[in-house]
Design a protein around this motif. Structure first.
Motif, PDB file in Angstrom:
ATOM      1  N   UNK A  48     -25.839 -13.108  12.386  1.00 24.65           N
ATOM      2  CA  UNK A  48     -24.408 -12.402  12.670  1.00 24.65           C
ATOM      3  C   UNK A  48     -23.539 -12.434  13.486  1.00 24.65           C
ATOM      4  N   UNK A  52     -19.209 -13.167  13.410  1.00 25.22           N
ATOM      5  CA  UNK A  52     -18.563 -12.326  13.801  1.00 25.22           C
ATOM      6  C   UNK A  52     -17.596 -13.381  14.423  1.00 25.22           C
ATOM      7  N   UNK A 105     -21.781  -0.271  18.146  1.00 24.51           N
ATOM      8  CA  UNK A 105     -20.702  -1.399  17.820  1.00 24.51           C
ATOM      9  C   UNK A 105     -21.088  -2.236  19.028  1.00 24.51           C
ATOM     10  N   UNK A 106     -21.217  -4.007  18.646  1.00 25.48           N
ATOM     11  CA  UNK A 106     -21.876  -4.853  19.989  1.00 25.48           C
ATOM     12  C   UNK A 106     -20.128  -5.134  20.350  1.00 25.48           C
TER      13      UNK A 106
ATOM     14  N   UNK B 166     -14.935  -4.636  10.556  1.00 20.29           N
ATOM     15  CA  UNK B 166     -16.574  -4.949  11.068  1.00 20.29           C
ATOM     16  C   UNK B 166     -17.288  -3.499  10.756  1.00 20.29           C
ATOM     17  N   UNK B 184     -25.456  -6.653  13.718  1.00 17.58           N
ATOM     18  CA  UNK B 184     -23.650  -6.035  13.358  1.00 17.58           C
ATOM     19  C   UNK B 184     -22.694  -7.700  12.665  1.00 17.58           C
ATOM     20  N   UNK B 185     -21.848  -7.400  12.709  1.00 12.45           N
ATOM     21  CA  UNK B 185     -20.759  -8.213  11.779  1.00 12.45           C
ATOM     22  C   UNK B 185     -19.499  -8.442  11.475  1.00 12.45           C
ATOM     23  N   UNK B 186     -18.418  -8.958  11.981  1.00 11.04           N
ATOM     24  CA  UNK B 186     -16.968  -8.599  11.115  1.00 11.04           C
ATOM     25  C   UNK B 186     -16.658  -9.863  10.056  1.00 11.04           C
TER      26      UNK B 186
END
Lengths: 161, 195
Positions: A48, A52, A105-106, B166, B184-186
Motif C-alpha cells: 500500500x 501511495x 500517518x507515515x 490519504x 496507509x495509502x494515498x
C-alpha cells in the motif's frame, strides 16, 4: 552376575537425541510459520505504501493538467521521495519513513522511524514514446533479511486540455 | 540399631523396588522434561494465536483498504451538494463522506461496535435515496485503533488541484499479545477535476 534390566547409556543418549530433534524440528517449523505470517503483514503495508507513491505521482500529473503547466512539470528523470502532505516530490535521501502516532500517518517529518524506505524512480521517455515510467520500490529489513516490493506504472499525456 | 537392622532386612537384600535416590533422580528428570515440554507447548500456542490474529488482520485489512480505495478513487464531485458541501470529499467527525461512482452518497467511519463488544469497527453508510444502508467492513474480532483521513488537498473543485486523499488504518487483534498493523495509502481521484 545381576541381570541387566535398564537401558544402556548409548540407548539413553540416542533416545534423548531423537526426542530433542523431534521437538526442536516442530518448534522451529511453528516459529518459521509465525515469522512468515508477520512478514506477510509487512508486505501488505509495503504494497500500500508503494501504491501511495504511484498515486502521488499520478496526482501531480493530473494537477499539472488542471494548472495548464504541462503534465510532466516537476517529474523529471531521477530518484524521489513523496510525503503524503507535500504537493511536490522531494529528492531521494534514503531516509526511512516515519510513523506519526498522533496523526496516524507515515511521513518524513515526525514520529518514530519505521523499517520502510520508499524510493520513487522516474524515467522520462518523452522524446521517443511520450510517457514517463514510474517505479516505486519499498524496501525494509526484518530480522537481518532484506525485503522489497516494486510497483510500476506508465503515465501518458492523454488528456486534451 | 534396630532400625538399621529392619532397613537392611526389608530394603537392601530382597529389594525389588527403587531406592530413594533412584526415585529422586527419576522425579527430577521427569519434571525437567515436563517443564521443558510444557514451556515449548505454551510458547507454540502463543505464537499460533498471534499468527492467527495476524492472518485475520491481513485478510480484513486488505479487504477494507481495497474496498475503501476503490470507492474513494472513483468518487465524483458533489455538484448539487446532496452529500455535503459541494466538494469532492468532505471530512466528518470520525471519517469521510463523498458522492460515490454510482451517484449515491457514501460515508466511511470508525464506530464502536453496536453488538456490545468493546471494539471499534469500520463502517460504510450508503444513502439509497434516503434509506441508509449500513455495512461493517471489519469484524468484531479486531479493533480499529485509529482510522485517519489525510490532508484536504485539492478537495475544492475551484482550485487547480486534482483531489488527493490519504487514508490510514491501525488495526489490532483483541487477544492477549495481539498482532498489529499500520497501513496507509494515498489515492488520487480518477475523474479529472474540471470546473
Amino acid at each position: 552376575m545381576q541381570r541387566k534390566k535398564g537401558f544402556t547409556l548409548i540407548e539413553m543418549i540416542v533416545a534423548i537425541f531423537l526426542i530433542t530433534a523431534g521437538i526442536g524440528a516442530a518448534y522451529l517449523l511453528i516459529q518459521k510459520t509465525s515469522i512468515s505470517t508477520s512478514r506477510s503483514l509487512d508486505r501488505l503495508t509495503a504494497a500500500y505504501l508503494s501504491q501511495e507513491g504511484i498515486e502521488i505521482v499520478r496526482n501531480i500529473r493530473d494537477s499539472n493538467w488542471l494548472a495548464g503547466i504541462g503534465p510532466y512539470n516537476g517529474l523529471d528523470t531521477g530518484n524521489y521521495e513523496a510525503d503524503y502532505e507535500n504537493s511536490a516530490l522531494d529528492n531521494y535521501t534514503g531516509n526511512p519513513l516515519k510513523f506519526d502516532e498522533v496523526k496516524g500517518f507515515y511521513n518524513y517529518d515526525s514520529g518514530d522511524t519505521t523499517k520502510f524506505t520508499r524510493k520513487i524512480i522516474l524515467t522520462n521517455h518523452l522524446s521517443s514514446d511520450h510517457y514517463i515510467d514510474v517505479l516505486v520500490e519499498v524496501s525494509w529489513m526484518d530480522r537481518g533479511k532484506s525485503f522489497s516490493i516494486d510497483a510500476e506504472t506508465y503515465l501518458y499525456d492523454w488528456l486534451p486540455l | 540399631m534396630k532400625i538399621k537392622h529392619i532397613l537392611n532386612n526389608s530394603f537392601s537384600k530382597k529389594s525389588n523396588g527403587f531406592s530413594l535416590v533412584e526415585v529422586l533422580v527419576t522425579l527430577f528428570v521427569f519434571s525437567l522434561i515436563i517443564t521443558i515440554t510444557m514451556g515449548i507447548f505454551v510458547s507454540v500456542l502463543k505464537m499460533q494465536k498471534r499468527a492467527q490474529s495476524a492472518i485475520k488482520i491481513s485478510n480484513e485489512a486488505s479487504y477494507a483498504m481495497e474496498y475503501m480505495s476503490r470507492a474513494i478513487r472513483m468518487a465524483q464531485y458533489d455538484e448539487n451538494g446532496n452529500c455535503g458541501a459541494n466538494l469532492n470529499y468532505e471530512k466528518t467527525s470520525d471519517g469521510i463522506k463523498f458522492k460515490g461512482y454510482d451517484g449515491k452518497c457514501r460515508q466511511f467511519s470508525c464506530e464502536l461496535d453496536s453488538g456490545g463488544t468493546n471494539v471499534y469497527r469500520l463502517k460504510e453508510i450508503i444513502d439509497n435515496g434516503g434509506v441508509l444502508q449500513e455495512n461493517y467492513l471489519t469484524s468484531s474480532e479486531l479493533n480499529i485503533v485509529s482510522f485517519n483521513v489525510g490532508p484536504e488537498y485539492g478537495w475544492n473543485p475551484t482550485d487547480d488541484i486534482q483531489p488527493r486523499i490519504t487514508i490510514s488504518l491501525e488495526i489490532k487483534g483483541i487477544t492477549k499479545n495481539p498482532a498489529e498493523l499500520k497501513i496507509q495509502t494515498t489515492l488520487s481521484q480518477r475523474n479529472i477535476d474540471r470546473h
